[in-house]
Design a protein around this motif. Structure first.
Motif, mmCIF file in Angstrom:
data_model
loop_
_atom_site.group_PDB
_atom_site.id
_atom_site.type_symbol
_atom_site.label_atom_id
_atom_site.label_comp_id
_atom_site.label_asym_id
_atom_site.label_seq_id
_atom_site.Cartn_x
_atom_site.Cartn_y
_atom_site.Cartn_z
ATOM 1 N N ARG A 411 63.710 -145.358 -60.179
ATOM 2 C CA ARG A 411 64.899 -144.475 -60.561
ATOM 3 C C ARG A 411 64.334 -143.095 -60.885
ATOM 4 N N TRP A 412 63.327 -142.927 -61.715
ATOM 5 C CA TRP A 412 62.667 -141.579 -62.203
ATOM 6 C C TRP A 412 62.888 -140.739 -61.251
ATOM 7 N N VAL A 413 61.877 -141.158 -60.199
ATOM 8 C CA VAL A 413 61.455 -140.259 -59.155
ATOM 9 C C VAL A 413 62.507 -139.458 -58.444
ATOM 10 N N ALA A 414 63.732 -140.181 -58.467
ATOM 11 C CA ALA A 414 64.837 -139.524 -57.882
ATOM 12 C C ALA A 414 65.652 -138.700 -58.437
ATOM 13 N N ASP A 415 65.451 -138.342 -59.839
ATOM 14 C CA ASP A 415 66.018 -137.434 -60.546
ATOM 15 C C ASP A 415 65.060 -136.455 -61.486
ATOM 16 N N THR A 416 63.586 -136.485 -61.018
ATOM 17 C CA THR A 416 62.789 -135.878 -61.966
ATOM 18 C C THR A 416 61.665 -135.228 -61.206
ATOM 19 N N PRO A 417 61.736 -133.790 -61.541
ATOM 20 C CA PRO A 417 60.639 -132.853 -60.935
ATOM 21 C C PRO A 417 59.145 -133.541 -60.806
ATOM 22 N N GLU A 418 58.511 -133.176 -59.633
ATOM 23 C CA GLU A 418 57.039 -133.656 -59.285
ATOM 24 C C GLU A 418 56.426 -132.967 -60.521
ATOM 25 N N PRO A 421 55.720 -135.013 -67.050
ATOM 26 C CA PRO A 421 54.631 -135.627 -67.895
ATOM 27 C C PRO A 421 54.806 -137.067 -67.924
ATOM 28 N N GLN A 422 56.268 -137.593 -68.057
ATOM 29 C CA GLN A 422 56.364 -138.918 -68.493
ATOM 30 C C GLN A 422 56.261 -139.944 -67.241
ATOM 31 N N VAL A 423 56.730 -139.042 -66.115
ATOM 32 C CA VAL A 423 56.494 -139.995 -64.635
ATOM 33 C C VAL A 423 55.021 -140.138 -64.491
ATOM 34 N N LEU A 424 54.448 -138.837 -64.695
ATOM 35 C CA LEU A 424 52.707 -139.092 -64.689
ATOM 36 C C LEU A 424 52.308 -140.136 -65.490
ATOM 37 N N ARG A 425 52.671 -140.173 -66.974
ATOM 38 C CA ARG A 425 52.174 -141.304 -67.608
ATOM 39 C C ARG A 425 52.493 -142.834 -67.249
ATOM 40 N N LEU A 426 53.880 -142.591 -66.556
ATOM 41 C CA LEU A 426 54.194 -144.011 -66.237
ATOM 42 C C LEU A 426 53.294 -144.489 -65.002
ATOM 43 N N ARG A 427 53.178 -143.451 -64.012
ATOM 44 C CA ARG A 427 52.184 -143.849 -62.722
ATOM 45 C C ARG A 427 50.933 -144.181 -63.261
ATOM 46 N N GLN A 453 48.913 -133.898 -58.981
ATOM 47 C CA GLN A 453 49.907 -133.346 -59.627
ATOM 48 C C GLN A 453 49.576 -132.830 -60.825
ATOM 49 N N ALA A 454 49.113 -133.502 -61.761
ATOM 50 C CA ALA A 454 48.654 -133.089 -63.255
ATOM 51 C C ALA A 454 47.718 -131.744 -63.117
#
Length: 821
Positions: A411-418, A421-427, A453-454
């Motif tokens: 869900r997050w990847v669909a509406d979050t820029p590359e 920070p939170q997507v990176l933490r989740l990954r 990415q980070a």
């Protein structure tokens, strides 16, 4: 179990059928399923059965089964009532299995009743329905249970039962005729009758008035084309109750609507004791006033709109009522309420994800999916979502952690820029979960992309970039590239110490990983030094709970002591480490079980407590198999440890069967060229020689030596271990001169790599002295033998098994125990 419903009515024929069927299954129990659509009274019938016949049982245990992940902990909680250690001592999985074993054996009680309430798929309970002399009842809406269990279909009330029920519920105000009219309008649905009875009992409304309003609501519902998946009568009755409650206490309805967006599992009462910033009115005002809040909860209970349990301090709303509530709320309002639920969950979650806070996260876990937490873009909610995945990883529930992380990421990847920070933490945590499950390639891919990415977003000193650098070391270890892992982690340490400081928590984690690198590159003294630094640093940290890291570093320290040859120290430390893991994390936490594997190896190496080594190895291996399956890396490591101790104790057939199976499985976990595959081959080769297949042992050892020299080099401990065994194969085949040449080369390399007095070096020297004597080099043999035995006096002692075998001029065998990566 839930309290008895004083208004329970009828169902005598069904109860009798259930009783007769269940009694007929004393020796061969078949689970019973009570089925029907929502609101027909399946759960209430099970409650009534339990209370009515409780004198026939020593144990009755209620297990909410809406979500399969919650079944195991509830079953495990029965443990102390059966005279077993509590969950905190054994761990959830072990406690649940111990409970099932006690029930199966009928010890200490043979008369037991388990009730699995609101189960879905039969597969969900396959591992949790015990055999034995007790009884099992399963309530479910899924008709598939009919194919696997004797079923007792539960339909709506008969008219007689409806009239009798209303007579109990509103005994002073309703006539038989009115009850008949009301039941007819409500289709004899028990939940609708309960709603109607509660409303009339609270308001004194006449049946005529109720039926008039019910007709208006039903007509309105039909006119508006409402969904027909629920009975119209139920929906109309529910609307009447809610509308009446709204007139009496509007904020109670707001609280009810809020509960509709949680899961159907019990909601902890204290979720509503805080008022998060941004929460809407009038709910915020209600939560700020504990007296009004208590009154609102009381009204929900009196109107039969929620079950409010004072003992467990929980609130629970029937899933059908939740669905009806959600359907009646306009989309914008629905989103506002869902946002409020998200804020309440965030506020109820502890700031840190540590062992003392795990029970709280477990309570909140059941509401993550129903509350659609994955849909939120609020940074605080997403931070909470990441903590849920972190909790599942830290607590060892890797399979569920993978599913939850995938849900959020999709869900997050669909509406979050590359680079968010939170997507990176989740990954980051997703990769950890995948690695813990043995999916090393997928973890490495995520870590590489995450690091790129980070660093692109904020540079190489960005906190999450540094964390990805650390985990890439683990990925390299998993791939078998031990040298590259060490070099990368060494380079990262300089960066960590500059950015975080030498005593920072993250720096200490990297130090501990670097210790693993040195151990995997045969530098055990350096590994011991670094594990010791990490352990000492973690014990001084006070701002967070470092228990998992303390266990990891402490066990690494004990393992390094063993690999340095100090077996007594490894046993003493290992016992303390294992006890710490059991007390702080539970006996089935993966890190505690790894400590158990290492302790069993230390016992075997010391040679003084082989029975304890076998018992520990059997226990840990069985746990890993149950929790993670036969092909998981930790299961394979535990299998190798078990096979080695079985061989040492003379159980050659069992050891061979397990080792052969494990060697077949290793390439599935690590790939065909991983050093651990070749090390495991060496163990199997020893067993082949012991069983008389010396030629087969030689062939396998030659393959293993070649593979290890290719990936690790000729001086690595693992390659030298197999080479020493190959020399023994050559002796058995009569090629003693070749054995001496190989033995001399191996001894020279061992002295350089492991040290002059390491047990491995001494054992190789003892073997070589026998071979030298056999080829007529007596003076060299005698000199080497004396040097070896003198060294045994000052290290392991002459009573150690290795020294005894050496003194008897017999060959010593060498084996391999794969450490964690």
């Amino acid at each position: 179990m839930p309290g008895r419903n004083i208004n329970f009515t009828g169902r005598e024929e069904l109860l009798n059928r259930l009783r007769a069927g269940i009694s007929g299954q004393v020796t061969a129990v078949v689970p019973h399923a009570l089925q029907g659509y929502g609101g027909v009274g399946k759960t209430q019938m099970a409650v009534e059965y339990a209370h009515r016949f409780k004198a026939d049982y020593d144990v009755v245990w209620w297990i909410p089964s809406d979500q399969p992940s919650l079944v195991r902990p509830t079953l495990a909680a029965l443990a102390p009532h059966l005279g077993l250690p509590p969950v905190g001592t054994m761990g959830v999985e072990e406690a649940a299995n111990a409970v099932l074993d006690c029930l199966r054996r009928g010890e200490p009680y043979s008369r037991w009743l388990l009730i699995f309430d609101n189960a879905d798929q039969p597969e969900d309970l396959r591992d949790y329905v015990p055999q034995g002399d007790g009884h099992v009842i399963i309530t479910s809406r899924n008709p598939r249970w009919d194919t696997v269990a004797r079923t007792v279909p539960v339909e709506v009330f008969t008219r007689k039962e409806s009239i009798e029920f209303l007579g109990k519920r509103v005994s002073r105000t309703i006539s038989r005729e009115d009850a008949d009219r009301l039941a007819d309008e409500l289709g004899d649905l028990p939940l609708a009758l309960e709603q109607a009875g509660a409303l009339q009992a609270e308001t004194g409304m006449t049946v005529t008035e109720y039926l008039r309003l019910l007709k208006e609501r039903a007509s309105q519902l039909l006119a508006e084309g409402k969904p027909t998946e629920y009975p119209v009568s139920m929906t109309a009755a529910w609307k009447l109750s809610v509308d009446s409650l709204a007139d009496k206490l509007p904020e109670a309805v707001e609280l009810l609507r809020c509960c509709a967006f949680f899961g159907p599992e019990p909601i902890p009462r204290d979720v509503f004791t805080r008022v998060p910033e941004g929460i809407g009115q009038p709910l915020a005002g209600l939560l700020k006033d504990p007296i009004r809040l208590s009154r609102a909860l009381g009204e929900l209970g009196r109107y039969a709109l929620a079950r409010v349990e004072s003992k467990s301090r929980t609130i629970q709303v029937h899933r059908l009522i939740q669905a009806l509530l959600r359907d009646e709320i306009a989309a914008p309002v629905r989103q506002r309420i869902r946002d409020d639920v998200h804020r309440l969950l965030v506020e109820a979650a502890p700031l840190e994800v540590t062992p003392p806070t795990w029970p709280r996260y477990a309570e909140l876990l059941g509401h993550i999916v129903p509350a659609e937490v994955s849909e939120s873009q609020d940074p605080k909610v997403r931070d909470f979502a990441v903590k849920i995945v972190q909790y599942l990883y830290n607590s060892g529930d890797y399979s569920l952690g993978r599913r939850v992380a995938e849900l959020f990421l999709d869900r997050w990847v669909a509406d979050t820029p590359e680079g968010d920070p939170q997507v990176l933490r989740l990954r980051f945590y997703f990769a950890n979960v995948l690695r813990a499950l043995g999916d090393f390639g997928a973890a490495f891919d995520i870590d590489k992309v995450g690091l790129e990415q980070a660093e692109r977003v904020a540079g190489s000193e960005y906190e999450i970039a540094l964390r990805f650098r650390n985990t890439i070391g683990a990925d390299l270890r998993a791939s078998g590239d031990f040298r590259e892992a060490r070099e990368r982690d060494l380079a990262s340490l300089d960066l960590y110490e500059r950015v975080f400081g030498p005593h920072n928590f993250a720096t200490l984690q990297l130090v501990n990983n670097l210790a693993l690198d040195y151990g995997l590159n045969s530098d055990y003294e350096r590994a011991k030094e670094l594990h010791g630094r990490a352990y000492a640093g973690f014990t001084r940290i006070s701002d967070v709970d470092p228990s998992t890291n303390i266990l990891n570093a402490w066990n690494g320290l004990a393992r390094a002591a063993r690999l340095c040859g100090d077996y007594a120290e490894a046993c003493d430390s290992g016992e303390d480490v294992y006890a710490y893991g059991v007390n702080e994390l539970t006996a089935e936490h993966p890190w505690t079980m790894r400590a158990g594997t290492d302790l069993a190896i230390a016992y075997r190496r010391l040679g003084e407590n082989l029975e304890a080594a076998l018992e520990m190895s059997l226990d840990v291996h069985a746990k890993f198999v149950r929790l993670y399956g036969l092909n998981h890396p930790d299961t394979l490591a535990a299998a190798m440890a078990l096979s080695n101790v079985q061989r040492t104790m003379g159980e050659v057939a069992d050891a061979y069967e397990l080792a052969a199976d494990t060697v077949r499985r290793y390439p599935r976990a690590y790939g065909p060229e991983h050093p651990y595959n070749y090390g495991a081959m060496g163990n199997l080769a020893v067993l082949l020689r012991v069983r008389g297949d010396v030629a087969g042992a030689r062939t396998l050892n030659e393959r293993a030596v070649a593979g290890l020299r290719n990936v690790l080099g000729e001086d690595h401990h693992y390659a030298l271990t197999i080479a020493a065994n190959l020399a023994s194969d050559l002796v058995e085949l009569g090629e003693v001169e070749d054995a001496c040449r190989l033995g001399e080369d191996t001894l020279r390399r061992l002295r350089r790599t492991m040290g002059e007095r390491h047990p491995m070096t001494l054992a190789c020297g003892a073997n070589l002295s026998v071979d030298l004597e056999a080829v007529g080099r007596g003076d060299e043999a005698a000199k080497l033998y004396k040097e070896t035995m003198d060294a045994y006096v000052h290290t392991l002692g002459l009573e150690h098994r290795d020294a005894i075998v050496a003194a008897e001029r017999r060959h010593l065998d060498f084996d391999f125990d794969p450490p964690p990566i």
